[in-house]
Enzyme design. Structure first.
Site, PDB file in Angstrom:
ATOM      1  N   HIS A 151      -4.074 -65.727  86.786  1.00 20.09           N
ATOM      2  CA  HIS A 151      -3.390 -64.716  87.604  1.00 20.09           C
ATOM      3  C   HIS A 151      -2.312 -65.400  88.423  1.00 20.09           C
ATOM      4  O   HIS A 151      -2.448 -66.560  88.801  1.00 20.09           O
ATOM      5  CB  HIS A 151      -4.402 -64.037  88.545  1.00 20.09           C
ATOM      6  CG  HIS A 151      -3.900 -62.742  89.089  1.00 20.09           C
ATOM      7  ND1 HIS A 151      -3.110 -62.668  90.203  1.00 20.09           N
ATOM      8  CD2 HIS A 151      -4.057 -61.477  88.637  1.00 20.09           C
ATOM      9  CE1 HIS A 151      -2.810 -61.390  90.437  1.00 20.09           C
ATOM     10  NE2 HIS A 151      -3.366 -60.652  89.500  1.00 20.09           N
ATOM     11  N   ASP A 200      -8.205 -57.448  83.775  1.00 16.15           N
ATOM     12  CA  ASP A 200      -8.100 -56.983  82.381  1.00 16.15           C
ATOM     13  C   ASP A 200      -9.203 -57.509  81.480  1.00 16.15           C
ATOM     14  O   ASP A 200      -9.316 -57.071  80.333  1.00 16.15           O
ATOM     15  CB  ASP A 200      -6.736 -57.406  81.814  1.00 16.15           C
ATOM     16  CG  ASP A 200      -5.604 -56.705  82.553  1.00 16.15           C
ATOM     17  OD1 ASP A 200      -4.723 -57.393  83.087  1.00 16.15           O
ATOM     18  OD2 ASP A 200      -5.657 -55.465  82.633  1.00 16.15           O
TER      19      ASP A 200
END
Ligand code: SDX
Length: 393
Positions: free
Chosen positions: A272, A329
């Site tokens: 991320h 996700d």
């Protein structure tokens, strides 16, 4: 440290965006919407209540929530001429491409949104219309992908139940939607509702800063979210897990591939830009995965592969040193599959969840009367060169 060079050379400071909507701390894995923790909201709230919180700044009273839902439920119908756009898409065209086109097209059916200097009430009406029509359009995209007739909204249903009814209902019967499915969908949409200045939200803000209308700004955000490094990752994760499953479930091999600099393969759903610890949303979704699969009596092998992949990766120095953890996700696609959605619909569902956040951020940018976005650069190209005739080049 964000990699931006702040140049204050007579332009307004091009530093970080000031926002009062969402707070996240990537080092410790904290996420809050208007000061409320994502854990509490996911556990106790509904998606439409969180949408109200993000857009108007406070949790609604019972009357405010009822009025908000009433308004939305009376704008869920989409102009019948919008179907001509649907008929123009070749079958199999990606739902995200359809969605960004259709949301942009809504401006044509809501000419008031193109006016400059709209009043607060006029802007709010466009916001209500967009939230209402987006769920109808997303369900239409799914029905079109099956070659099935669209299902019209039933306005007495709540927002998420109505969406699931339009998506999975059949014209020939009054499909009942399982409350377990509605609860899981509410949770997923809440977890995707906002995430401060991510790629697609920054896109919405910068497009809106040129005074482009709300529909055009959101359509641009949908296009940004489509990328597999951003919202498209949820589809890429399940496709990756299915590939590993077909490959005999050898997660060690795929973790090695992700580490190999000569191999473009990355572990989708890992890493991320901001979280250098566990994405708090991933933790909540992982637990929700177990709950929903158990409640629906589904044994999904890809969940087992995902858990094994997480375990192997998080014990591997390459991932630990680079602080690469599962993100929002990584598990979401497994739940979407359990709820009956095909992989190509996953990112559209991310967009449906992110819509209130995009709207809140667009509204804040307008309220702050922010100047048109104009990121600056550090020029590193050629300096002075003389033109030469083509025969001398
Ligand atoms: C979302 O910003 C947001 O808030 C986004 C989002 C939201 O809610 O809006 O949270 C939603 O977009 C989540 C991210 C979904 N994308 C993916 O899961 C795709 C896979 N992840 C990566 O591509 C990557 O981690 C990114 C794009 C998410 C972040 O990319 P960065 O910032 O370029 O990664 P990095 O520079 O921090 O990487 C550091 C190192 C690099 O290796 P070295 O050069 O140090 O040797 O880690 C490596 C990268 O190559 N790396 C990975 C990896 N992610 C980073 N290696 C293998 N697999 C990965 N997934």
């Amino acid at each position: 440290q964000s990699g931006y060079v702040t140049l204050d050379i007579g332009y307004k400071n091009t530093g970080a965006t000031k926002s009062a909507i969402t707070f996240l701390d990537g080092e410790v894995g904290i996420l809050k919407y208007r000061g409320y923790s994502i854990e509490q909201l996911a556990e106790n709230s509904s998606f439409i209540e969180v949408a109200y919180l993000l857009i108007y700044g406070n949790l609604p009273t019972a009357e405010q929530l009822q009025a908000f839902e009433f308004e939305i439920s009376h704008h869920t119908l989409v102009h019948e001429d919008m179907k001509k756009f649907f008929d123009g898409f070749p079958s199999g065209s990606h739902p995200m491409g359809q969605l960004s086109s259709l949301i942009g097209a809504l401006a044509a059916f809501n000419p008031a949104s193109l006016k400059q200097g709209l009043s607060a009430e006029e802007v709010n009406l466009e916001i209500i219309k967009l939230i209402a029509k987006m769920s109808t359009i997303v369900s239409w995209i799914y029905k079109k992908s099956l070659g099935h007739p669209v299902i019209y909204p039933r306005n007495k249903l709540d927002y998420v139940t109505n969406f699931m009814y339009m998506t999975f209902g059949q014209r020939t019967e009054d499909t009942e939607i399982d409350p377990v499915v509605v609860s899981a969908m509410n949770k997923l949409l809440i977890l995707h509702a906002d995430h401060e200045q991510n790629c697609s939200t920054s896109t919405v803000r910068i497009v809106g800063s040129s005074d482009a209308n709300l529909y055009a700004s959101i359509s641009a955000g949908i296009s940004a979210l489509w990328g597999p490094l951003h919202g498209g990752a949820n589809q890429a994760v399940v496709e990756m897990l299915q590939k590993i499953k077909q490959d005999g479930g050898d997660v060690d091999k795929w973790v090695a591939k992700a580490k190999d600099k000569n191999d473009p393969f990355r572990l989708m759903g890992f890493g991320h830009r901001v979280y250098k610890n566990f994405d708090p949303r991933a933790k909540i979704i992982k637990k929700a995965c177990d709950d929903i699969l158990e409640k629906l009596g589904i044994n999904d092998e890809t969940l087992e592969i995902a858990k094994k992949l997480e375990e192997v990766a998080l014990s591997d120095p390459y991932f630990v040193e680079r602080k690469l953890y599962p993100n929002v996700d990584f598990y979401s696609g497994i739940i979407y599959t359990a709820l009956g959605f095909p992989t190509e619909m996953f990112t559209v569902l991310f967009a449906l969840g992110r819509l209130p956040g995009w709207i809140a951020q667009w509204k804040e940018m307008k309220a702050n009367k922010e100047p048109i976005g104009r990121p600056r650069q550090v020029y590193v190209g050629e300096t002075n060169r003389e033109y030469t005739d083509i025969k001398n080049r």
